[in-house]
Design an enzyme around this catalytic site. Sequence first.
Site, PDB file in Angstrom:
ATOM      1  N   ASP A   1       0.778  -1.240   0.000  1.00 14.27           N
ATOM      2  CA  ASP A   1       0.000   0.000   0.000  1.00 14.27           C
ATOM      3  C   ASP A   1       0.810   1.292   0.000  1.00 14.27           C
ATOM      4  O   ASP A   1       0.449   2.275   0.674  1.00 14.27           O
ATOM      5  CB  ASP A   1      -0.958   0.023   1.188  1.00 14.27           C
TER       6      ASP A   1
ATOM      7  N   LYS B   1      -6.595  -4.970  -3.184  1.00 16.31           N
ATOM      8  CA  LYS B   1      -7.243  -5.599  -2.038  1.00 16.31           C
ATOM      9  C   LYS B   1      -8.314  -4.668  -1.452  1.00 16.31           C
ATOM     10  O   LYS B   1      -8.086  -3.464  -1.304  1.00 16.31           O
ATOM     11  CB  LYS B   1      -6.210  -5.975  -0.976  1.00 16.31           C
TER      12      LYS B   1
ATOM     13  N   CYS C   1      -2.260  -2.364   7.946  1.00 16.66           N
ATOM     14  CA  CYS C   1      -2.196  -3.299   6.822  1.00 16.66           C
ATOM     15  C   CYS C   1      -0.988  -4.227   6.888  1.00 16.66           C
ATOM     16  O   CYS C   1      -1.068  -5.387   6.475  1.00 16.66           O
ATOM     17  CB  CYS C   1      -2.222  -2.533   5.508  1.00 16.66           C
TER      18      CYS C   1
END
Length: 232
Positions: free
Chosen positions: A27, A132, A165
């Site tokens: 990310d 995701k 995350c």
Amino acid sequence: MTAFSRVPAQPGDFIFDPNRVALLIIDMQRDFLYPGGFGESLGNDVALLRTVIEPLAGLLATARAAGIPVIHTREGHRPDLSDCPPAKLLRGDPAQRIGDPGRFGRILIRGEYGHDIIDELAPVDGEMVIDKPGKGAFYATELADALADRGIRSLLVTGVTTEVCVHTTVREANDRGFECLVVSDCVGSYFPEFQRVGLAMIAAQGGIFGWVADSAAVRAALTSAVSPSPAQ
């Protein structure tokens, strides 16, 4: 016979097969790291995340040179938000929710400028990009199958944020039997205390979730794994 590689780490050396390891970059998106993006709009100091960029770029270059598979992830949702549950959509500032207009397009929506990976770490041809909808990289994605197809058993985990995350993905990976090394200077948090505790939690109790080492140690191990042996 496979020659295993070793990284000095906490709580002990991380030993891996160079043919069965991948670099996972979680990310590193504009919405989270760029000034004016979603992360900053929530009152966060993006400079704390941006310290990750330089060491991660160095590690990425080393992994590419070593021929280690690289997998990038992006958190985000379909434009119609059909994959974003209300429990996630309705959290946070009512004026700055997923799908709302932001400086870099609709917030965390696939295809928008802010959803994509920062230029400094942009994927190259052949590198997988996993989109995701959740915090963890395994939930509702093809990641587990992709790793199985490549025979990957060990993950070098990097990205943001450490306590959300990154932690979620490491926990998911741990339950699936993967061995994870979290690269300490290549993960970041908006909260320094969360960064410290998040890393400590990984290696606690003899490595309950995995190992922790810095990028210099990891890069040295990757370089050594592909360097020709000295002439006898």
